[in-house]
Design an enzyme around this catalytic site. Structure first.
Site, PDB file in Angstrom:
ATOM      1  N   SER A  89       0.814  -1.204   0.000  1.00  0.00           N
ATOM      2  CA  SER A  89       0.000   0.000   0.000  1.00  0.00           C
ATOM      3  C   SER A  89       0.852   1.262   0.000  1.00  0.00           C
ATOM      4  O   SER A  89       1.513   1.572  -0.981  1.00  0.00           O
ATOM      5  CB  SER A  89      -0.959  -0.015   1.189  1.00  0.00           C
ATOM      6  OG  SER A  89      -1.835   1.085   1.161  1.00  0.00           O
ATOM      7  N   ASP A 149      -3.829   6.083  -2.685  1.00  0.00           N
ATOM      8  CA  ASP A 149      -2.650   5.392  -2.168  1.00  0.00           C
ATOM      9  C   ASP A 149      -2.254   4.307  -3.165  1.00  0.00           C
ATOM     10  O   ASP A 149      -2.856   4.174  -4.242  1.00  0.00           O
ATOM     11  CB  ASP A 149      -2.889   4.847  -0.754  1.00  0.00           C
ATOM     12  CG  ASP A 149      -3.936   3.728  -0.695  1.00  0.00           C
ATOM     13  OD1 ASP A 149      -4.512   3.375  -1.743  1.00  0.00           O
ATOM     14  OD2 ASP A 149      -4.182   3.210   0.411  1.00  0.00           O
ATOM     15  N   ASP A 172      -2.406   0.989  -3.566  1.00  0.00           N
ATOM     16  CA  ASP A 172      -3.286  -0.072  -4.051  1.00  0.00           C
ATOM     17  C   ASP A 172      -4.725   0.415  -4.188  1.00  0.00           C
ATOM     18  O   ASP A 172      -5.644  -0.379  -4.338  1.00  0.00           O
ATOM     19  CB  ASP A 172      -3.223  -1.295  -3.140  1.00  0.00           C
ATOM     20  CG  ASP A 172      -3.624  -1.014  -1.701  1.00  0.00           C
ATOM     21  OD1 ASP A 172      -3.542   0.156  -1.273  1.00  0.00           O
ATOM     22  OD2 ASP A 172      -4.020  -1.957  -0.984  1.00  0.00           O
ATOM     23  N   ASP A 214      -7.190   1.320  -2.455  1.00  0.00           N
ATOM     24  CA  ASP A 214      -8.365   1.041  -1.626  1.00  0.00           C
ATOM     25  C   ASP A 214      -8.755   2.266  -0.801  1.00  0.00           C
ATOM     26  O   ASP A 214      -9.795   2.278  -0.144  1.00  0.00           O
ATOM     27  CB  ASP A 214      -8.156  -0.178  -0.723  1.00  0.00           C
ATOM     28  CG  ASP A 214      -6.981  -0.049   0.226  1.00  0.00           C
ATOM     29  OD1 ASP A 214      -6.199   0.921   0.106  1.00  0.00           O
ATOM     30  OD2 ASP A 214      -6.821  -0.929   1.086  1.00  0.00           O
TER      31      ASP A 214
END
Length: 448
Positions: free
Chosen positions: A98, A238, A240, A242
């Site tokens: 992340s 960010d 990734d 999510d």
């Protein structure tokens, strides 16, 4: 090599290759199947340089344990969630760190229906097997196949919104050289708005810095570009994706606390009487908005494992954390950065509102300190000292997540980090920013 340090409270995260390497990844795959009994698993990875090889070793471990693997390659974590709950798979694993520094990597593991693994149950058992010298039995090898569920995922996202609400808007998107860019490109084909794209292409060397918009020092470029480009708003992701973060039309960063209230308003508008789950760090504004809209607020301990469980238990339509995680019942009770910005922009477009206007009322009614982190080894001692200082005058005390204390016109939450020697402080008040500043200084002095 120490696998132990890779296992955090809710996932796997460590420095490559000292803490997390191909051997550990392969054992994670074997252990995942051994503990969960999974026979069908979706695997994907983020843009980090180390991710493809770690994913390949992970897949080797999964297939050696008899599981069939759907390898969807470079993707966002929520694409793993979507594949798991929409395709009826037994589980999924996303290789990602992340927003951690470049030398880090990790894994997020889910079970059937995209449910998170119990930290004290299956995840703890996987940790034990990975760290041990357990010799895994031979099984009939599963099949690994290159797959793509992205078209279905894009269609599913679009099913939540009315694209006409986007007409004529100009939106800046900063993907941070993470995974978000290719998905934004596909969504763009269906949306009658224009995009200004910044650091759009995935690049695991992160030449423009690690994509972590929560850090104030990472916001300046996006802020300036939104304002100078005369954009209607800005969105930053960010690594990734999510989580997404918002900038208003003036380039001002919008605290995630206020986004929770805005999304709650939107969700209740579409689902009258809906239950809304929120975390306990800051919540007066959220509770006020949810009740005014005719919804029912429900507090939950911070963290995706707890938020998702609370949403299922309460049949909540939406759950929000001030850290930028937003969860949706109709997205498998999972967090989605893509769905979040789509819903937020739809709301603004339909209401003809500027983001600064929408958020301005929240900020005036319930000013906040913003989350303040302090490195403190003796966190329990600090929390005890703060509690003793205020206990006699507090109107309510809660230990739902750290220490929360409420007074007539202000409240605070102070909690220890689960992964670092940090204590995190949040303060809010009713319409009095000077009181927030005063009490924040006061508590910081008590923290030492």
């Amino acid at each position: 090599m120490s696998a132990e340090s890779c296992f955090k409270t809710y996932d796997i995260r460590g420095i490559v290759p000292e803490q997390l390497n191909n051997t550990v990844a392969e054992r994670v795959g074997r252990s995942f199947c051994t503990v969960t009994g999974a026979k069908s698993v979706v695997v994907g990875y983020d843009a980090r340089i180390s991710s493809p090889k770690l994913a390949a070793s992970l897949i080797e471990g999964l297939t050696a344990s008899g599981a069939d693997v759907f390898d969807i390659g470079l993707c966002g974590t929520e694409e793993i969630y979507h594949a798991a709950f929409s395709k009826g798979l037994d589980g999924g694993i996303m290789v990602t760190a992340s927003h951690n520094p470049e030398e880090w990597n990790g894994m997020k593991l889910i079970g059937r229906d995209a449910r998170p693994l119990d930290p004290e149950g299956d995840l703890a058992e996987i940790k034990k097997l990975v760290e041990s010298d357990f010799s895994f039995p031979n099984k009939s090898k599963g099949e690994a196949r290159k797959s793509s569920f992205r078209d279905d995922y894009i269609s599913y996202l679009l099913s939540f919104i009315d694209p006409e609400a986007f007409r004529g808007l100009k939106i800046l998107v900063n993907s941070g050289n993470g995974c978000a860019g290719p998905v934004v490109d596909l969504l763009e084909k269906h949306l009658p708005c224009s995009f200004v794209k910044v650091h759009h292409d995935p690049d695991g060397t992160f030449p423009n810095g690690i994509p972590n918009p929560l850090l104030p020092e990472n916001r300046g470029e996006t802020s300036a570009l939104v304002a100078s480009g005369e954009c209607d708003l800005g969105i930053a992701f960010d690594g990734d994706f999510d989580r997404c973060f918002f900038y208003d039309e003036n380039g001002d960063f919008v605290d995630g606390y206020y986004i929770v209230a805005m999304l709650a308003e939107m969700v209740i508008g579409k689902n009258p009487g809906a239950r809304i789950v929120h975390d306990p760090r800051l919540y007066w504004n959220t509770i006020e908005v949810v009740k005014r809209m005719g919804g029912e607020p429900c507090v939950s301990r911070t963290g995706h494992v707890f938020i998702k469980k609370a949403m299922r238990d309460q049949d909540a339509v939406y759950g929000g954390e001030m850290s930028g995680h937003h969860y949706y019942r109709d997205f498998g009770y999972c967090d989605s950065g893509m769905l979040t910005w789509l819903l937020a922009v739809e709301l603004l477009g339909k209401q003809g509102s500027r983001l600064s206007e929408k958020i301005g009322g929240y900020k005036a009614d319930y000013p906040i300190s913003g989350e303040i982190n302090r490195t403190i080894a003796d966190s329990e001692g600090v929390l005890g000292r703060i509690r003793s200082h205020y206990e006699s005058e507090a109107k309510a005390v809660s230990f739902e997540d750290g220490l929360s204390m409420s007074f007539e016109d202000w409240r605070f939450n102070v909690r220890s980090s689960s992964t670092e020697p940090l204590v995190r402080l949040n303060v809010e008040s009713r319409s009095d920013k000077s009181l927030v500043d005063e009490k924040t200084r006061e508590i910081l002095q008590l923290m030492g």
